[in-house]
Scaffold this motif. Structure first.
Motif, PDB file in Angstrom:
ATOM      1  N   GLN A 152       0.819  -1.212   0.000  1.00 14.60           N
ATOM      2  CA  GLN A 152       0.000   0.000   0.000  1.00 14.60           C
ATOM      3  C   GLN A 152       0.853   1.261   0.000  1.00 14.60           C
ATOM      4  O   GLN A 152       0.743   2.099  -0.896  1.00 14.60           O
ATOM      5  CB  GLN A 152      -0.946  -0.005   1.212  1.00 14.60           C
ATOM      6  CG  GLN A 152      -1.989  -1.104   1.169  1.00 14.60           C
ATOM      7  CD  GLN A 152      -2.784  -1.219   2.450  1.00 14.60           C
ATOM      8  OE1 GLN A 152      -2.296  -0.893   3.534  1.00 14.60           O
ATOM      9  NE2 GLN A 152      -4.020  -1.694   2.349  1.00 14.60           N
ATOM     10  N   ALA A 171     -14.532  -0.466   4.243  1.00 16.07           N
ATOM     11  CA  ALA A 171     -13.263  -0.471   3.504  1.00 16.07           C
ATOM     12  C   ALA A 171     -12.877   0.946   3.107  1.00 16.07           C
ATOM     13  O   ALA A 171     -11.683   1.275   3.040  1.00 16.07           O
ATOM     14  CB  ALA A 171     -13.378  -1.357   2.263  1.00 16.07           C
ATOM     15  N   LEU A 206     -14.956  -8.529   5.430  1.00 13.77           N
ATOM     16  CA  LEU A 206     -13.773  -8.021   4.738  1.00 13.77           C
ATOM     17  C   LEU A 206     -12.519  -8.700   5.272  1.00 13.77           C
ATOM     18  O   LEU A 206     -12.546  -9.316   6.347  1.00 13.77           O
ATOM     19  CB  LEU A 206     -13.657  -6.501   4.938  1.00 13.77           C
ATOM     20  CG  LEU A 206     -14.818  -5.659   4.401  1.00 13.77           C
ATOM     21  CD1 LEU A 206     -14.735  -4.232   4.923  1.00 13.77           C
ATOM     22  CD2 LEU A 206     -14.825  -5.664   2.872  1.00 13.77           C
ATOM     23  N   SER A 207     -11.434  -8.601   4.533  1.00 16.75           N
ATOM     24  CA  SER A 207     -10.170  -9.180   4.970  1.00 16.75           C
ATOM     25  C   SER A 207      -9.653  -8.463   6.213  1.00 16.75           C
ATOM     26  O   SER A 207      -9.473  -7.249   6.211  1.00 16.75           O
ATOM     27  CB  SER A 207      -9.124  -9.080   3.852  1.00 16.75           C
ATOM     28  OG  SER A 207      -7.831  -9.359   4.343  1.00 16.75           O
ATOM     29  N   LEU A 233      -6.245  -6.915   5.561  1.00 17.83           N
ATOM     30  CA  LEU A 233      -6.339  -5.694   4.763  1.00 17.83           C
ATOM     31  C   LEU A 233      -6.775  -4.510   5.616  1.00 17.83           C
ATOM     32  O   LEU A 233      -6.174  -3.425   5.544  1.00 17.83           O
ATOM     33  CB  LEU A 233      -7.320  -5.894   3.606  1.00 17.83           C
ATOM     34  CG  LEU A 233      -7.639  -4.651   2.763  1.00 17.83           C
ATOM     35  CD1 LEU A 233      -6.381  -4.106   2.112  1.00 17.83           C
ATOM     36  CD2 LEU A 233      -8.707  -4.975   1.717  1.00 17.83           C
ATOM     37  N   GLN A 246      -8.664  -2.957  -3.238  1.00 20.45           N
ATOM     38  CA  GLN A 246      -8.053  -4.171  -2.710  1.00 20.45           C
ATOM     39  C   GLN A 246      -9.072  -5.053  -1.995  1.00 20.45           C
ATOM     40  O   GLN A 246      -8.848  -6.258  -1.833  1.00 20.45           O
ATOM     41  CB  GLN A 246      -6.913  -3.812  -1.762  1.00 20.45           C
ATOM     42  CG  GLN A 246      -5.688  -3.243  -2.470  1.00 20.45           C
ATOM     43  CD  GLN A 246      -4.595  -2.816  -1.507  1.00 20.45           C
ATOM     44  OE1 GLN A 246      -4.856  -2.440  -0.359  1.00 20.45           O
ATOM     45  NE2 GLN A 246      -3.347  -2.882  -1.949  1.00 20.45           N
ATOM     46  N   SER A 247     -10.184  -4.467  -1.567  1.00 14.49           N
ATOM     47  CA  SER A 247     -11.229  -5.253  -0.900  1.00 14.49           C
ATOM     48  C   SER A 247     -12.186  -5.898  -1.894  1.00 14.49           C
ATOM     49  O   SER A 247     -13.070  -6.661  -1.512  1.00 14.49           O
ATOM     50  CB  SER A 247     -12.030  -4.361   0.056  1.00 14.49           C
ATOM     51  OG  SER A 247     -12.828  -3.422  -0.667  1.00 14.49           O
ATOM     52  N   THR A 248     -12.020  -5.559  -3.189  1.00 14.53           N
ATOM     53  CA  THR A 248     -12.864  -6.137  -4.235  1.00 14.53           C
ATOM     54  C   THR A 248     -12.021  -7.032  -5.143  1.00 14.53           C
ATOM     55  O   THR A 248     -10.800  -7.137  -4.992  1.00 14.53           O
ATOM     56  CB  THR A 248     -13.530  -5.037  -5.086  1.00 14.53           C
ATOM     57  OG1 THR A 248     -12.512  -4.346  -5.830  1.00 14.53           O
ATOM     58  CG2 THR A 248     -14.271  -4.039  -4.197  1.00 14.53           C
ATOM     59  N   SER A 249     -12.681  -7.631  -6.101  1.00 19.00           N
ATOM     60  CA  SER A 249     -11.980  -8.532  -7.013  1.00 19.00           C
ATOM     61  C   SER A 249     -10.982  -7.810  -7.913  1.00 19.00           C
ATOM     62  O   SER A 249     -10.108  -8.441  -8.508  1.00 19.00           O
ATOM     63  CB  SER A 249     -12.997  -9.277  -7.888  1.00 19.00           C
ATOM     64  OG  SER A 249     -13.796  -8.359  -8.618  1.00 19.00           O
ATOM     65  N   SER A 285      -7.903  -7.621  -5.275  1.00 19.04           N
ATOM     66  CA  SER A 285      -7.834  -8.554  -4.145  1.00 19.04           C
ATOM     67  C   SER A 285      -6.600  -9.444  -4.211  1.00 19.04           C
ATOM     68  O   SER A 285      -6.156  -9.982  -3.191  1.00 19.04           O
ATOM     69  CB  SER A 285      -9.095  -9.428  -4.102  1.00 19.04           C
ATOM     70  OG  SER A 285      -9.240 -10.155  -5.313  1.00 19.04           O
ATOM     71  N   TRP A 286      -6.006  -9.568  -5.399  1.00 15.88           N
ATOM     72  CA  TRP A 286      -4.796 -10.376  -5.551  1.00 15.88           C
ATOM     73  C   TRP A 286      -3.603  -9.760  -4.810  1.00 15.88           C
ATOM     74  O   TRP A 286      -2.598 -10.432  -4.578  1.00 15.88           O
ATOM     75  CB  TRP A 286      -4.451 -10.530  -7.034  1.00 15.88           C
ATOM     76  CG  TRP A 286      -4.402  -9.232  -7.790  1.00 15.88           C
ATOM     77  CD1 TRP A 286      -5.417  -8.629  -8.455  1.00 15.88           C
ATOM     78  CD2 TRP A 286      -3.263  -8.362  -7.927  1.00 15.88           C
ATOM     79  NE1 TRP A 286      -5.001  -7.443  -9.023  1.00 15.88           N
ATOM     80  CE2 TRP A 286      -3.676  -7.255  -8.719  1.00 15.88           C
ATOM     81  CE3 TRP A 286      -1.942  -8.421  -7.485  1.00 15.88           C
ATOM     82  CZ2 TRP A 286      -2.816  -6.210  -9.051  1.00 15.88           C
ATOM     83  CZ3 TRP A 286      -1.085  -7.377  -7.817  1.00 15.88           C
ATOM     84  CH2 TRP A 286      -1.517  -6.295  -8.592  1.00 15.88           C
ATOM     85  N   VAL A 296      -3.744  -8.815  -1.705  1.00 18.59           N
ATOM     86  CA  VAL A 296      -3.852  -9.148  -0.273  1.00 18.59           C
ATOM     87  C   VAL A 296      -3.207 -10.500  -0.025  1.00 18.59           C
ATOM     88  O   VAL A 296      -3.599 -11.501  -0.623  1.00 18.59           O
ATOM     89  CB  VAL A 296      -5.326  -9.184   0.162  1.00 18.59           C
ATOM     90  CG1 VAL A 296      -5.434  -9.508   1.653  1.00 18.59           C
ATOM     91  CG2 VAL A 296      -6.009  -7.847  -0.149  1.00 18.59           C
TER      92      VAL A 296
END
Length: 550
Positions: free
Chosen positions: A197, A441, A478-479, A482, A540-543, A546-547, A549
């Motif tokens: 990040q 998020a 959520l992660s 993350l 980053q919290s979506t598709s 997300s890779w 994370v």
């Protein structure tokens, strides 16, 4: 015994949050709109926090005052303990003339002040952040910029703006280690996530620095240096935090970025040379500046000897050596025996669930504190620079006088933070924001930003909101990794508007009482960077991302 209540006003988190935010609103209005001196604004805001704690939250007066004293004590140790000793080392180099040699060494890299801003405020500041943190890089780099001819206000703004991307890994990754401790997640995993990040942020910070120095001409003429610095720092920070060592992320990134800039200016120069208060000097055939800055001219006319240069860099090499040795396992365990933990006398607080509040426990780490290690480095610097004891004591006295208003500000702000924390005001704000569901998020970095803006420390922000971030992430699906990392990454952006950092910057450049002016100059940048970080975390919290994370 005080039992925290999170919704004291009409049993509503929303209404309670409005009142809980009053101390922060008062602080920012007094600083930004009315331009009050930071130490006065902090004391007034502390009084507001005490009134809210006692009047709305029903906290006993004695408990509220005791929580403030604990915060003030934490403000002095370890935070001010680090800053005072770091500035003392710097003041000894000034008194002996070695700082002038160091300054000329940096000026010799490039006569262009836009390049100097990148090298000193960002790369060298990142190294100081990695080693000491807690305001040290702001104070030292701001003074160095003034010595190179920058206006005091601009020097303070540059130092504060640059002190963003490296903060999460500052003081040997203390914020990340703290985040791991309060969330129960691996600090290596959290460090890896933060390392996916803040490097994005570091890509743009050098470009912002050259814009602050020379507006559009800065971008147009010196973008290659800014890009090389930002990209090399980002790559080094990502690789080190993910695959080598989280505590060493900033050390490696700072050295790599500085090396990249130094190598670049050997083969490239801006189309015009910028110096503060003068017209840009055109470049003549062959790439040499027609009118180099006076500092650069003196450097060429009277070059310092290699011995002088080595001695000028010696204090910082000593600091690196002392801090690295302090991280070695056997030594770290040995000096760790001088750590004492105790409940703050007379303070009895439990949270909303009835559990004992962790923040009322005070840790006195006498030898592992970066401030003590900086003091040791200072004593070794006395030997390296042949500084007598009376001269060193005079330098220490000068340091305390120089930081007198900053000391009051930092202790008042930390007292404010502890009153808000122990009374439940901060948790009210955080819990209300955590109720946003999937939108959390977007709000997660803002929560970290608020925590650092109030406490002046990404470490304190992580300690304050780390567990809440994980809990909210679990409820929102959520992660957790993350959201916890977003607290730290968002927190680094609150550093530039925290009253303690503003006070340190103002004291360093001789603008005591002008913290409001500095605040107004950096507030737009902190909002811009924060908005970008919020977008990144949401993606980053979506598709989409997300890779990224782990």
């Amino acid at each position: 015994m005080y039992h925290q209540v999170l919704d004291p006003l009409a049993h509503s988190l929303a209404w309670s949050s409005l009142i809980a935010a009053l101390p922060l609103l008062v602080l920012f209005i007094l600083l930004g709109a009315l331009r009050w001196a930071a130490w006065i604004a902090s004391l007034v805001s502390l009084l507001v926090a005490l009134v809210v704690a006692v009047w709305l939250y029903g906290m006993p007066v004695g408990q509220a005052l005791l929580s403030g004293t604990e915060g003030a004590a934490f403000g002095f140790f370890p935070i001010l303990w680090i800053v005072i000793n770091a500035i003392w080392v710097y003041n000894m180099t000034v008194a002996t003339g070695h700082f002038d040699v160091l300054r000329r060494s940096f000026a010799g890299v490039s006569p262009d002040q836009r390049v100097q801003a990148i090298l000193i405020a960002f790369s060298f500041g990142a190294l100081l952040e990695a080693l000491a943190g807690f305001g040290t890089p702001v104070a030292v780099t701001a003074v160095m910029l003034i010595a190179l001819g920058f206006a005091p206000l601009k020097a303070a703004v540059l130092a504060l703006t640059a002190n963003t991307a490296p903060v999460a890994f500052g003081a040997m990754a203390t914020p990340i280690l703290t985040l791991g401790a309060v969330t129960g997640h691996s600090s290596d995993t959290l460090g890896a996530m933060v390392g996916r990040q803040t490097p994005v942020l570091s890509l743009f910070v050098p470009l912002v620095l050259v814009f602050i120095v020379d507006r559009r001409n800065g971008i147009r003429q010196t973008w290659p240096a800014a890009v090389v610095c930002g990209v090399s720092f980002a790559i080094a920070q990502y690789v080190t935090s993910n695959f080598i060592s989280v505590p060493l992320a900033d050390v490696v990134a700072a050295l790599v970025s500085a090396t990249g800039v130094v190598l670049l200016v050997r083969v490239w120069r801006p189309s015009a040379t910028y110096t503060e208060g003068s017209r840009p000097a055109p470049v003549i055939a062959g790439g040499a500046a027609a009118e180099p800055s006076p500092e650069f001219a003196r450097r060429v006319e009277h070059p310092d000897s290699p011995r002088d240069i080595v001695r000028a860099y010696a204090p910082y090499l000593i600091v690196i050596a002392v801090f690295v040795l302090g991280q070695i396992g056997p030594i770290k365990r040995l000096i760790g025996h001088a750590t004492y933990t105790f409940a703050w006398p007379g303070l009895h607080v439990v949270n909303a669930k009835g559990a004992r509040l962790g923040s009322i426990t005070f840790t006195l780490n006498l030898l592992t504190s970066p401030g003590t290690q900086m003091l040791i480095a200072g004593l070794l610097t006395m030997i390296a620079l042949s500084v007598s004891i009376p001269r060193a004591m005079r330098a220490y006295g000068t340091t305390l006088y120089q930081l007198r208003f900053a000391i009051v500000t930092v202790m008042a702000v930390l007292a404010l933070a502890y009153v808000m924390n122990t009374s439940g005001q901060t948790i009210t704000l955080g819990t209300w924001m955590a109720g946003a569901g999937g939108l959390f998020a977007l709000l997660s970095p803002i929560l970290g930003w608020i925590g650092t803006a109030v406490t002046g420390s990404d470490t304190s922000s992580n300690s304050l909101f780390g567990a809440l971030q994980v809990t909210a992430a679990g409820k929102a699906g959520l992660s957790q990794t993350l959201m916890a990392a977003a607290n730290s990454s968002g927190g680094v952006l609150g550093k530039m508007i925290s009253p303690q950092n503003l006070a340190i910057a103002a004291a360093a450049v001789g603008l005591d009482g002008k913290e409001g002016d500095i605040f107004r100059r950096v507030f737009g940048w902190t909002l811009l960077f924060l908005a970008a970080m919020c977008v990144l975390v949401v993606l980053q919290s979506t598709s989409v991302l997300s890779w990224m994370v782990p």
